[in-house]
Design an enzyme around this catalytic site. Structure first.
Site: not given
Length: 572
Positions: A138, A17, A19, A23
């Site tokens: 989150d 992933g 952001g 990473e």
């Protein structure tokens, strides 16, 4: 980064992933003398400048993450953290599994029972997080991993990364009040303003469960003028569950549960995770860990429902709470659990009536027999040898006129018998499918119902047309997996909705698949469990076996009751 080796140990093999501030990669640990090399997760942060405040916070948050992982088996362990070439790295335990986003699909929303289990599973691990003064910030399906090995939920992606991201953001000129860490739809207003609280995580859990129940992504749900999420029109759930979820996702954080533990206590109060067990000649209750919570002292005992369980003592039935205390004294000759309408049917002096959760009669005993209330608020009752339907006030909606009757199922049809033949009526009492069958079953979500005619069973649709012609000696209804047990030539197997055998007839007896994808089957007087491919998950070894609920199933071995887990291991 692919192929790069960090600290001469962790070799990057795949990017997972990316952001705005870093990473995530999959790596192999080259130091471990095993083949294949064990995998780990690498998180890389890329601050523009390595400042003392950033390093200090990075170390503090890494320690927090380390303590969480070391002390709870549903949080990935932190294996290492370090700075290398002006970049910050976290090395974490790799979880082999898939995130909940893959499970929660619009095509297959969770049942209420499975949603309650999911709610409890998330809140239990989040309670530990909050008790350690940590806010995740989150909570969403992508950050809840289902472990492939044991099916447990793992809570991932929080702690150090989020705190360091905040510092990196403020270093670029944003104020702490404008730094929002979270995901649209799962993040409440105060968190979007950079002021998260434990109740902000509770909001994320609530929105995740709403998604599980409705199949709708949170950001697609409408809000009223006060900012409250409008979700209940998309799914039918019990009032108790609706009340809990609605409080979890209140716009004003002060109106929510303060933290995960408070929310969990509310769930456990309404949906008690206790199971009845017979020890000797008395019944008690154990929890899902196998611990005896209510000592064996009852002559009989049933499952908890709406926070109360029906138990028998001195030949009378009453209702207890999760502490074992009688909330409704044992006064009844027979009693059943509470329906989602919070009414329970009870028998006294050979007549059936309905009580509420305080034990007060809402509908006085007057019927010769009575079924529970279904979601449409109707119950089938028998009086003076005829069957009809009442509403929750006891008023007749369909007058007693049938020789036999069952409850309503989707899509609002109920099987009734008249002149020795069965047909189906709608909620007005009008025949939609005329009486013509020797026996019938209810319709399921596939729009099919099993019926028997001329000693053979087949399946009709809601118009009464045969979709699967009568050919089986006996047949049950279809479950959500699209499979139904069907008997032919004295053996049971499982058919699909086209009538084709998917699991060949081979069992002496067979029962429905549950939401967990397991079904009970019998061979040579012993019961076991198969999956939807027909493969044995637990071999035939039990004298009796019940369906799985809350990850447990009640079985009998040599006349002794036990609870097993999904691997067949004895819990109690």
């Amino acid at each position: 980064m692919i192929g790069k080796i960090l600290r001469q140990r962790y070799q990057i093999i795949e990017q997972l992933g990316q952001g705005g501030f870093g990473e995530t990669y999959l790596a192999e640990d080259l130091d471990i003398p095993a083949q294949p090399k064990p995998k780990c997760v690498v998180k890389r942060l890329q601050p523009q400048v390595i400042e003392p405040d950033i390093l200090r916070l990075f170390e503090i948050e890494a320690k927090t993450l380390y303590n969480l992982g070391q002390n709870h088996n549903q949080i990935p362990k932190l294996l290492a953290y370090f700075e290398e070439n002006s970049e910050l790295y976290l090395i974490q335990e790799f979880i082999d599994g898939q995130d909940l986003d893959k499970e929660l699909t619009s095509e297959k929303p969770l049942s209420e029972g499975d949603a309650i289990k999911l709610l409890r599973d998330i809140l239990e691990v989040l309670t530990f997080v909050h008790q350690n003064n940590v806010i995740h910030r989150d909570i969403k399906p992508q950050n809840l991993m289902r472990c492939r090995e044991d099916g447990k939920l793992m809570l991932i992606d929080f702690g150090a990364v989020k705190q360091v991201r905040t510092v990196l953001a403020t270093a670029t000129g944003q104020t702490s009040r404008t730094v929002s860490i979270g995901t649209q739809g799962y993040m409440p207003s105060e968190q979007a303003l950079g002021k998260p609280k434990p109740s902000s995580d509770v909001y994320g859990v609530g929105m995740t469960v709403i998604q599980a129940l409705t199949g709708i992504l949170p950001h697609l749900l409408l809000e009223d003028k006060e900012g409250e999420v409008l979700w209940q029109n998309h799914v039918q759930v019990s009032d108790a569950l609706a009340e809990i979820i609605t409080r979890m996702v209140r716009y004003d954080w002060r109106q929510r549960y303060a933290d995960a533990n408070e929310a969990l206590q509310a769930v456990n109060k309404c949906f008690v995770p206790l199971r009845p067990i017979k020890i000797g000649d008395k019944y008690g209750y154990i929890n899902t860990s196998g611990k005896l919570v209510i000592p064996p002292q009852m002559d009989d005992a049933k499952e908890f429902c709406e926070g109360l369980a029906v138990v028998k003592i001195n030949n009378k039935w009453g209702y207890i709470d999760s502490s074992g205390k009688f909330i409704i004294p044992p006064l009844f000759d027979l009693a059943w659990g509470f329906s989602p309408k919070k009414l329970a049917r009870v028998l006294i002096n050979e007549k059936w009536g309905y009580i509420d959760t305080s034990g007060k009669y809402v509908i006085p005993p007057q019927f010769d027999f009575a079924y529970w209330f279904t979601d449409n608020g109707l119950a089938a009752i028998k009086i003076n040898a005829k069957w009809g339907y009442i509403d929750t006030s006891g008023k007749y909606v369909i007058s007693p006129q049938f020789d036999d009757a069952y409850w309503f199922t989707e899509p609002g049809l109920a099987p009734v018998k008249i002149d020795n033949k069965w047909g189906y009526i709608d909620t007005s009492g009008k025949f939609v499918i005329p009486p013509q069958f020797d026996s019938t079953g209810g319709f399921t979500e596939q729009g099919l119902a099993p019926v028997k005619i001329n000693d053979k069973c087949g399946y009709i649709d809601t118009s009464g047309k045969f979709v699967i012609p009568p050919q089986f000696d006996f047949a049950y209804w279809f479950t959500e997996q699209g499979l139904a047990p069907a008997k032919i030539d004295d053996k049971w197997g499982y058919i699909n909705t086209s009538g084709k055998y998917v699991i060949s007839p081979q069992f002496d007896d067979a029962r429905l698949f549950t939401a967990q994808g397991l079904a009970r089957v019998q061979i040579n007087d012993k019961w076991g469990y198969i999956d939807t491919s027909g493969k044995y998950v637990i071999s035939t070894q039990f004298d009796t076996a019940e369906l799985f609920f809350e990850g447990m199933a009640l079985v009998t071995i040599d006349r002794q009751q036990h609870y097993i887990d999904k691997t067949g291991g004895i819990i109690y």
